[in-house]
Design an enzyme around this catalytic site. Structure first.
Site, PDB file in Angstrom:
ATOM      1  N   ARG A 134      95.687  -1.983 -22.865  1.00 65.29           N
ATOM      2  CA  ARG A 134      94.257  -2.224 -22.665  1.00 65.29           C
ATOM      3  C   ARG A 134      93.973  -2.711 -21.246  1.00 65.29           C
ATOM      4  O   ARG A 134      92.996  -2.309 -20.625  1.00 65.29           O
ATOM      5  CB  ARG A 134      93.743  -3.219 -23.713  1.00 65.29           C
ATOM      6  CG  ARG A 134      93.632  -2.553 -25.068  1.00 65.29           C
ATOM      7  CD  ARG A 134      93.184  -3.460 -26.200  1.00 65.29           C
ATOM      8  NE  ARG A 134      92.989  -2.616 -27.386  1.00 65.29           N
ATOM      9  CZ  ARG A 134      92.612  -3.043 -28.577  1.00 65.29           C
ATOM     10  NH1 ARG A 134      92.379  -4.340 -28.777  1.00 65.29           N
ATOM     11  NH2 ARG A 134      92.449  -2.195 -29.578  1.00 65.29           N
TER      12      ARG A 134
ATOM     13  N   TYR B  26      89.953   5.437 -24.950  1.00 65.46           N
ATOM     14  CA  TYR B  26      91.296   5.234 -25.537  1.00 65.46           C
ATOM     15  C   TYR B  26      91.770   3.771 -25.491  1.00 65.46           C
ATOM     16  O   TYR B  26      91.140   2.940 -24.886  1.00 65.46           O
ATOM     17  CB  TYR B  26      92.318   6.221 -25.015  1.00 65.46           C
ATOM     18  CG  TYR B  26      92.712   6.311 -23.574  1.00 65.46           C
ATOM     19  CD1 TYR B  26      92.380   5.369 -22.635  1.00 65.46           C
ATOM     20  CD2 TYR B  26      93.485   7.401 -23.162  1.00 65.46           C
ATOM     21  CE1 TYR B  26      92.797   5.488 -21.322  1.00 65.46           C
ATOM     22  CE2 TYR B  26      93.904   7.530 -21.840  1.00 65.46           C
ATOM     23  CZ  TYR B  26      93.561   6.567 -20.928  1.00 65.46           C
ATOM     24  OH  TYR B  26      93.980   6.693 -19.638  1.00 65.46           O
ATOM     25  N   GLU B  27      92.823   3.513 -26.226  1.00 71.68           N
ATOM     26  CA  GLU B  27      93.317   2.141 -26.458  1.00 71.68           C
ATOM     27  C   GLU B  27      92.256   1.268 -27.122  1.00 71.68           C
ATOM     28  O   GLU B  27      92.177   0.069 -26.863  1.00 71.68           O
ATOM     29  CB  GLU B  27      93.800   1.500 -25.153  1.00 71.68           C
ATOM     30  CG  GLU B  27      94.827   2.299 -24.385  1.00 71.68           C
ATOM     31  CD  GLU B  27      96.025   2.725 -25.198  1.00 71.68           C
ATOM     32  OE1 GLU B  27      96.254   2.138 -26.267  1.00 71.68           O
ATOM     33  OE2 GLU B  27      96.704   3.662 -24.792  1.00 71.68           O
ATOM     34  N   GLY B  28      91.490   1.863 -28.031  1.00 74.35           N
ATOM     35  CA  GLY B  28      90.393   1.149 -28.684  1.00 74.35           C
ATOM     36  C   GLY B  28      89.119   1.394 -27.914  1.00 74.35           C
ATOM     37  O   GLY B  28      89.007   0.971 -26.762  1.00 74.35           O
TER      38      GLY B  28
END
Lengths: 585, 585
Positions: free
Chosen positions: A293, A432-434
């Site tokens: 993140r 991406y990555e949440g």
């Protein structure tokens, strides 16, 4: 694409704003100006001379998928080998396992340069770095010895396998299975999608970290385990053994990051090795995800920085229209774009974001290094800030690429210039990555209440301590220009926190309705603190210091006041958005 | 791509909000609910069944350039022929020259549907419509007879040729020459770039409207003339004669609108016919450009509307995570995305923009129809609103596509779904027909002071009259919910106007530093007026009316307050952005 590393800005931040060598953080004493200048100029040269030149080809050519094999774009292999040769893949890794033992800070700073120069290429070793740390934190001694040196050298690369077709954000829906074989290994079967660097010809082996279910575990996210699934099974001698039962089924056609393949990965009874305990995989995966993140936050910032540099150069060079009230260059057929107030406004908005965001990344890296040395408060602050950096720096970084593209007019829209690529590449960072919505949920639904709210209180105390201390050490004009706006913004932030405390207990949905606004509010305050600190440090009469103070004023007067709007939204009645029936959408 | 026309919303706007049939605008008396429903449902069917199905192919396949010929994507010709067969290319054109004589309003409304379903395809006849009106307003009787019926039927298409490599916004730099041949025709030579629909195989002839210099004219923009340069020279019998000396040298590789070729056009002694007087070409081109700017505004809105529809459907369908405090559908493995507050917040933000923007397009079209009938005040208001609609609806329309893409998570980034295309296509709307920075400059530098400020005063009077009248006819709750926020926003707008009056005379750059903020401030107030009017009209107890009122409340509490931020920026000291030296950027 051309690239010029922000060496002066980094030196200013490290040594005049944050005074890293005197910060007392373990490992920082060695970070004197000469040392950091040597490292950063070398990284900048690599970014400029090796990574940037192949970035456009990476976008226009993209990766090719042929019979299960993925070919990276022309020039990527040579550039990757130059990165490896320079030791940049191992900068802040453990010296016991092939690393150079530098602070996280240095990896973060060099990362901005590498990503700005070539985001798709950086991703190959960026994810490897996360896989290294996940195995380092949760693997066995044998696993560490097998994989970590190979990751550190870049000989092997790593991936992160979470998403499945039915399961994105909601990992509870995950179906991939890992059946124990009785010999300590597992048979892994299932399909994973959206796997960055899942298959490629840059490295001789690819090590997949795969979330899967071992039969007998609890349902939902509590029953997930993390497994190492190598493309080629390593032999005890450290060479490549048999090809494992994992293959790339396809690569996605997508909006950007064409130089990095987004793979469908099929696991057909592949041999897997458990990391840590069964059913505790999410914890290990979160080690990797938190790092990822922050890496994505850096991508958002770096794409914005690269776009700003392009737009600034274009605005100085391209001639259209005339300055008011009189031409700036009467002898030329037209004046450069930079004479137009709205162009300057756009560039200053981007600049205030990019330079403020760069400071914030450094500030955050310092918390990470403190946390690595065992500082619990720093760990809490880093946990609080992770979703803010990811959400805020990518939302605003993307917006900066769009604003920079706008400076180019029609030329920004055609692929003869790098602006479309910067926008398309930056777009993924919000997803991406949440997704950034998930970051806001993590912030308001989890981090705000973590440890009884201690990290949030610590954050507020830092800003207030700074305000108090700065007021004592500066004059009335400095206070009015830089400290009062920050104090007003902190007032908005505290009011928003109080609103959440009030409604959160009885109506969590009402709090979550304002979660994205809160993420931006906190991000704006963070940049406000950064700019106040930079304004204070830039006390000289050089062109650099004058530009810093002007940009700080721009931020304080035009950008930071957005906190009031964010607060108003958080305080607004959420009933309209919560009550519209689903079928009315 | 799937598409569902907003027929209920349009009927609501036409007949309950704007009461068009009773508006007294010439030609509107016939626009009763049955008539408009028949027209709109037919247009909606065409958009849904013929245009939308070929939109993705248009993006993924794109146009092909082979030996000077451009092939449009598969399916575009058949769809275009269906549009022509339905008479949609001639809806509001002059019946004396092949048109159907409907109000501009109906063309605007059907345009939103066609653009939402397939923007790249709509552009072919959208620009033709502008060329028709330019020749209609400024051409000779013979030119009208030769070109207008062919444009109206769609047999021939038109283009607009302004930009050259060295000359984008600044038309004073234009170099293309038109040498008189002595026989009433001109020899046109030069290169034009970024010419949409410049060459294609949809129509048998393409008529280029070309800005060029006739020798002997004054320098700069005052010396420009507008010429008709047909691909094939028409014969007196109305058939196609000789191929003219104009050719397509290349088509651009670009971020979006792949289904419409962006052409480099080379003029090598091509035969041209002057429109209007020599050196007065800019006036004629502005007829076309003003129309094009509104068409682009509609594109921004329509792409936002299309994206919202996709995101709403996805949010109802895709299951991830659980509602709080308890699952919405305990029997299913997860709840639909629509249960999550931040997803609802995003959808409501988009909805408030799209439905408000749709109302604004209709309101503006009514001014255009009044102006067409000779109403000078309406003409002034339309001139004031043109840059606002172009800048505001495209900035926000693009933002809506990005927000909608976000709802899809990773699936929004891959080309299996239409979201990337909607974002990439929408992106051009902020750039072409004058970047949005140019729209802001036009608004603050020209339109605000036009006729001594009469249009701006007329706008303020309309909003204040509405507030007064609505307050008299509604209750205290309605006032507090819908009228007070609008009154506050009007206060911000008036304050901003006063600031410009104060600083504009002495320091025009200070005013222009706030031009983009002012454009958004005025746009926000326009939508505030639209939402207050819609809230008043939606007084029933149906699901439709309840949803309208909830969305109006959402707009008033969460979006309209942005006017205060815009005002703060306009009132902020612009010195930092005006004084940073060019070389510091």
């Amino acid at each position: 694409m051309s690239y010029a590393p922000p060496l002066d800005d980094l030196a200013f931040l490290l040594h005049r704003v944050f005074e890293v060598a005197r910060s007392g953080i373990p490992g920082y004493a060695e970070l004197d100006p000469d040392t950091t200048a040597a490292i950063l100029s070398e990284a900048g040269r690599l970014a400029t001379e090796r990574l940037a030149p192949v970035s456009r080809a990476g976008d226009l050519e993209g990766c090719r998928f042929e019979n299960g094999v993925v070919r990276v774009p022309e020039g990527f292999k040579a550039a990757y080998d130059a990165v490896r040769a320079g030791g940049w893949t191992a900068l802040d890794l453990d010296p016991d396992y092939g690393g150079q033992g530098m602070p996280t800070l240095m990896n973060s700073i060099t990362g901005e340069m590498f990503v700005a120069a070539n985001m798709a290429l950086d991703m190959y070793w960026g994810l490897t770095h996360g896989a290294y740390n996940a195995i380092h934190a949760h693997g066995t001694a044998e696993q560490k010895a097998t994989y970590l040196p190979k990751f550190a050298s870049g000989e092997w690369t790593g991936t992160m396998n979470l998403t499945e077709p039915q399961c994105g954000t909601d990992l509870g829906l995950l179906r991939t299975r890992a059946e124990p074989r009785g010999d300590g290994t597992y048979s892994v079967s299932g399909q994973k999608i959206f796997i960055s660097s899942g298959e490629h010809d840059l490295a001789e082996n690819i090590i997949h970290l795969v979330l899967a279910r071992i039969p007998g575990g609890p349902p939902g996210v509590k029953g997930l385990s993390l497994l190492i699934v190598p493309k080629f099974l390593p032999t005890p001698e450290g060479t490549l053994g048999a090809r494992n039962g994992v293959s790339c089924g396809a690569i996605e056609r997508k909006m950007g990051i064409h130089g990095n393949p987004t793979c469908v990965m099929n696991y057909d009874g592949a041999t897997g090795f458990l990391i840590g305990e069964p059913h505790r995989g999410l914890r290990a995966m979160f080690t990797m995800m938190n790092e990822a993140r922050l890496a994505v936050a850096a991508q958002g910032l770096a794409q914005g920085a690269a776009a700003l540099a392009q737009a600034s150069a274009y605005a100085r060079d391209r001639r259209q229209g005339r300055a008011l009230p009189a031409p700036a260059e009467p002898g030329a057929p037209a004046d450069p774009l930079i004479v137009h107030p709205d162009i300057r406004r756009a560039l200053m908005d981007m600049r205030a974001f990019v330079e403020g965001g760069r400071a914030l990344m450094i500030w955050d890296a310092m918390f990470l290094d403190r946390a690595r040395a065992g500082d619990a408060e720093a760990e809490g602050l880093a946990a609080l800030l992770t979703p803010v950096l990811k959400g805020f720096l990518t939302d605003r970084g993307f917006a900066a690429t769009v604003e920079a593209q706008q400076v180019f007019g029609g030329h920004g829209y055609i692929e003869d210039w790098p602006m479309s690529q910067l926008v398309r590449d930056a777009r993924i960072t919000m997803i991406y990555e949440g997704t950034n919505g998930i970051q806001a949920l993590d912030l308001v639904g989890r981090k705000l209440a973590q440890d009884g709210g201690a990290p949030m209180r610590a954050f507020l105390a830092i800003v207030k301590d700074f305000l108090r201390e700065a007021e004592a050490g500066t004059d009335a004009e400095f206070k009015a220009t830089f400290l009062d706006p920050l104090a007003a913004a902190i007032g908005d932030l505290e009011a928003a926190v109080l609103t959440f405390l009030r409604v959160g207990m009885t109506n969590p949905n009402a709090a979550l309705a304002g979660s994205t606004d809160f993420l931006h509010l906190l991000g704006l305050v963070c940049l406000g603190l950064m700019w106040a600190r930079m304004a204070r440090a830039a006390d000289g009469d050089t062109a650099f210091d004058r530009a810093k103070r002007l940009t700080a004023r721009h931020y304080m007067t035009r950008l930071l006041p957005e906190t009031a709007l964010r607060r108003a939204r958080i305080e607004a009645d959420p009933e309209p958005l919560l009550t519209l029936p689903a079928e009315a959408f």
